[in-house]
Scaffold this motif. Sequence first.
Motif, PDB file in Angstrom:
ATOM      1  N   LYS A  32       0.829  -1.206   0.000  1.00  0.00           N
ATOM      2  CA  LYS A  32       0.000   0.000   0.000  1.00  0.00           C
ATOM      3  C   LYS A  32       0.866   1.260   0.000  1.00  0.00           C
ATOM      4  CE  LYS A  32      -3.881   2.313   2.242  1.00  0.00           C
ATOM      5  NZ  LYS A  32      -3.310   3.625   1.921  1.00  0.00           N
ATOM      6  N   ASN A  33       1.915   1.233   0.807  1.00  0.00           N
ATOM      7  CA  ASN A  33       2.819   2.389   0.854  1.00  0.00           C
ATOM      8  C   ASN A  33       3.464   2.630  -0.511  1.00  0.00           C
ATOM      9  OD1 ASN A  33       2.291   2.720   3.562  1.00  0.00           O
ATOM     10  ND2 ASN A  33       4.052   1.524   4.238  1.00  0.00           N
ATOM     11  N   PHE A  34       3.822   1.531  -1.169  1.00  0.00           N
ATOM     12  CA  PHE A  34       4.466   1.633  -2.477  1.00  0.00           C
ATOM     13  C   PHE A  34       3.531   2.282  -3.495  1.00  0.00           C
ATOM     14  CE2 PHE A  34       5.730  -0.453  -6.576  1.00  0.00           C
ATOM     15  CZ  PHE A  34       6.955   0.178  -6.714  1.00  0.00           C
ATOM     16  N   GLU A  35       2.256   1.857  -3.514  1.00  0.00           N
ATOM     17  CA  GLU A  35       1.301   2.434  -4.466  1.00  0.00           C
ATOM     18  C   GLU A  35       1.054   3.912  -4.155  1.00  0.00           C
ATOM     19  OE1 GLU A  35      -3.020   1.428  -6.516  1.00  0.00           O
ATOM     20  OE2 GLU A  35      -1.672  -0.149  -5.832  1.00  0.00           O
ATOM     21  N   ASP A  36       0.971   4.245  -2.880  1.00  0.00           N
ATOM     22  CA  ASP A  36       0.796   5.655  -2.499  1.00  0.00           C
ATOM     23  C   ASP A  36       1.958   6.511  -3.016  1.00  0.00           C
ATOM     24  OD1 ASP A  36      -1.559   5.062  -1.211  1.00  0.00           O
ATOM     25  OD2 ASP A  36      -0.675   4.972   0.794  1.00  0.00           O
ATOM     26  N   GLU A  37       3.163   5.970  -2.890  1.00  0.00           N
ATOM     27  CA  GLU A  37       4.342   6.713  -3.343  1.00  0.00           C
ATOM     28  C   GLU A  37       4.374   6.832  -4.869  1.00  0.00           C
ATOM     29  OE1 GLU A  37       6.430   8.416  -1.388  1.00  0.00           O
ATOM     30  OE2 GLU A  37       5.030   7.770   0.182  1.00  0.00           O
ATOM     31  N   MET A  38       3.938   5.777  -5.562  1.00  0.00           N
ATOM     32  CA  MET A  38       3.880   5.834  -7.024  1.00  0.00           C
ATOM     33  C   MET A  38       2.914   6.920  -7.477  1.00  0.00           C
ATOM     34  SD  MET A  38       5.910   3.698  -8.618  1.00  0.00           S
ATOM     35  CE  MET A  38       5.163   3.605 -10.241  1.00  0.00           C
ATOM     36  N   ASN A  39       1.786   7.032  -6.797  1.00  0.00           N
ATOM     37  CA  ASN A  39       0.806   8.075  -7.122  1.00  0.00           C
ATOM     38  C   ASN A  39       1.411   9.459  -6.976  1.00  0.00           C
ATOM     39  OD1 ASN A  39      -1.821   6.974  -7.882  1.00  0.00           O
ATOM     40  ND2 ASN A  39      -1.840   6.020  -5.870  1.00  0.00           N
ATOM     41  N   LYS A  40       2.242   9.646  -5.969  1.00  0.00           N
ATOM     42  CA  LYS A  40       2.881  10.952  -5.736  1.00  0.00           C
ATOM     43  C   LYS A  40       3.948  11.237  -6.782  1.00  0.00           C
ATOM     44  CE  LYS A  40       2.225  10.651  -0.713  1.00  0.00           C
ATOM     45  NZ  LYS A  40       2.915  10.457   0.592  1.00  0.00           N
ATOM     46  N   VAL A  41       4.794  10.232  -7.037  1.00  0.00           N
ATOM     47  CA  VAL A  41       5.919  10.414  -7.959  1.00  0.00           C
ATOM     48  C   VAL A  41       5.447  10.776  -9.367  1.00  0.00           C
ATOM     49  CG1 VAL A  41       7.791   9.200  -9.156  1.00  0.00           C
ATOM     50  CG2 VAL A  41       7.532   8.961  -6.687  1.00  0.00           C
ATOM     51  N   LEU A  74      -1.847   5.267 -13.195  1.00  0.00           N
ATOM     52  CA  LEU A  74      -1.659   5.951 -14.478  1.00  0.00           C
ATOM     53  C   LEU A  74      -2.622   7.114 -14.668  1.00  0.00           C
ATOM     54  CD1 LEU A  74      -1.167   2.786 -16.734  1.00  0.00           C
ATOM     55  CD2 LEU A  74       0.608   4.291 -15.815  1.00  0.00           C
ATOM     56  N   SER A  75      -3.678   7.146 -13.877  1.00  0.00           N
ATOM     57  CA  SER A  75      -4.636   8.258 -13.989  1.00  0.00           C
ATOM     58  C   SER A  75      -3.984   9.590 -13.621  1.00  0.00           C
ATOM     59  CB  SER A  75      -5.859   8.007 -13.102  1.00  0.00           C
ATOM     60  OG  SER A  75      -5.484   7.936 -11.738  1.00  0.00           O
ATOM     61  N   LYS A  76      -2.907   9.522 -12.854  1.00  0.00           N
ATOM     62  CA  LYS A  76      -2.191  10.747 -12.481  1.00  0.00           C
ATOM     63  C   LYS A  76      -1.573  11.424 -13.694  1.00  0.00           C
ATOM     64  CE  LYS A  76      -3.133  10.039  -8.189  1.00  0.00           C
ATOM     65  NZ  LYS A  76      -4.169  10.866  -7.543  1.00  0.00           N
TER      66      LYS A  76
END
Length: 324
Positions: A32-41, A74-76
């Motif tokens: 979960k932490n990894f996906e949260d960070e991917m969304n930010k990056v 990818l929506s980001k």
Amino acid sequence: MCVFGAEDSLEAVKEHVQLINFLMRRYKYLQKNFEDEMNKVLQFLKGFQEDECRKLALYTGLVIANGLVSATVLSKLLNEHLVKPGLSLKFMTDVLRSWLGEKDISSVGGALKKAGIGSKLLEFLPARQTQENFEEHFKAAGLPVMVDYQRSQQAASVRREMQSRIKEMLENEDPLQEVVADVKARMQTMAIAEADVVILVWKVIMSSVEWNKKEDLVAEQALKHLKVYAPLFAAFTSQSRSELTLIVRIQEYCYENMNFMKVFQKIIMLLYKTDVLSEDCILKWYKDGHSPKGKSVFLEQLKKMVEWLQSAEEESSSEEDEES
């Protein structure tokens, strides 16, 4: 280890993905932490160098393919500040390149659809968000499979729009002549084949009724309902392909809805008598045009009707021979 420090190659990036995969299997809470960070990056691509963006894109495609994050990240990329300068399109292209190297288009397309992105691919284009531009870009990128996927998405969208329009007009009880005229005009502008339209007509008509649960009653109900719309079916079965497509769809519908298993022959006879289905098409279906779904049951149901059609055809031929 930072992926930006890796060599600019897919194999080098894969080593980083293997590492994070190993860590996540060992420490489940990291996912979960990894996906949260991917969304930010992904929101800050402007802050990276071109080679860093490429490595990150390849990395993103691989971690999605391996199920380490969902495609929703990818929506980001659809933020205006990334789309306008072309960053989103370039990044997405590299993502798809690495992703498709691991998974087939069926898997990729399913994930994009689930993430709500499948129908938004044109929005990644920085300007002139058209099908033509999309195809030109992805052909040049060596990803023709994405061209085929987008075409299928576009076709599905057009069919949904057409089905919605047919449903609206029938619910409003518009005269069937007006429905036919409207749909035929839309067929031209939307470039939809007649065979596709007749299936949409069938779907709308059959979904507009709450069918009786009893087999002996549903037959009467179905025939009465379909007879009303026979002129509508006739308008979109002017081609033999459309006729055969309709028969196969009726067959599959009766197979999928058990209450209709014994109604198939009666529906075909009704549509034959109302000039929706031709003798030749029914014989073609019986010979080799049928679906495998419940074929033994439905072939048996139509056996007597086919024998009757064949004998009538033979009688007609012999009469013509005598006259000549």
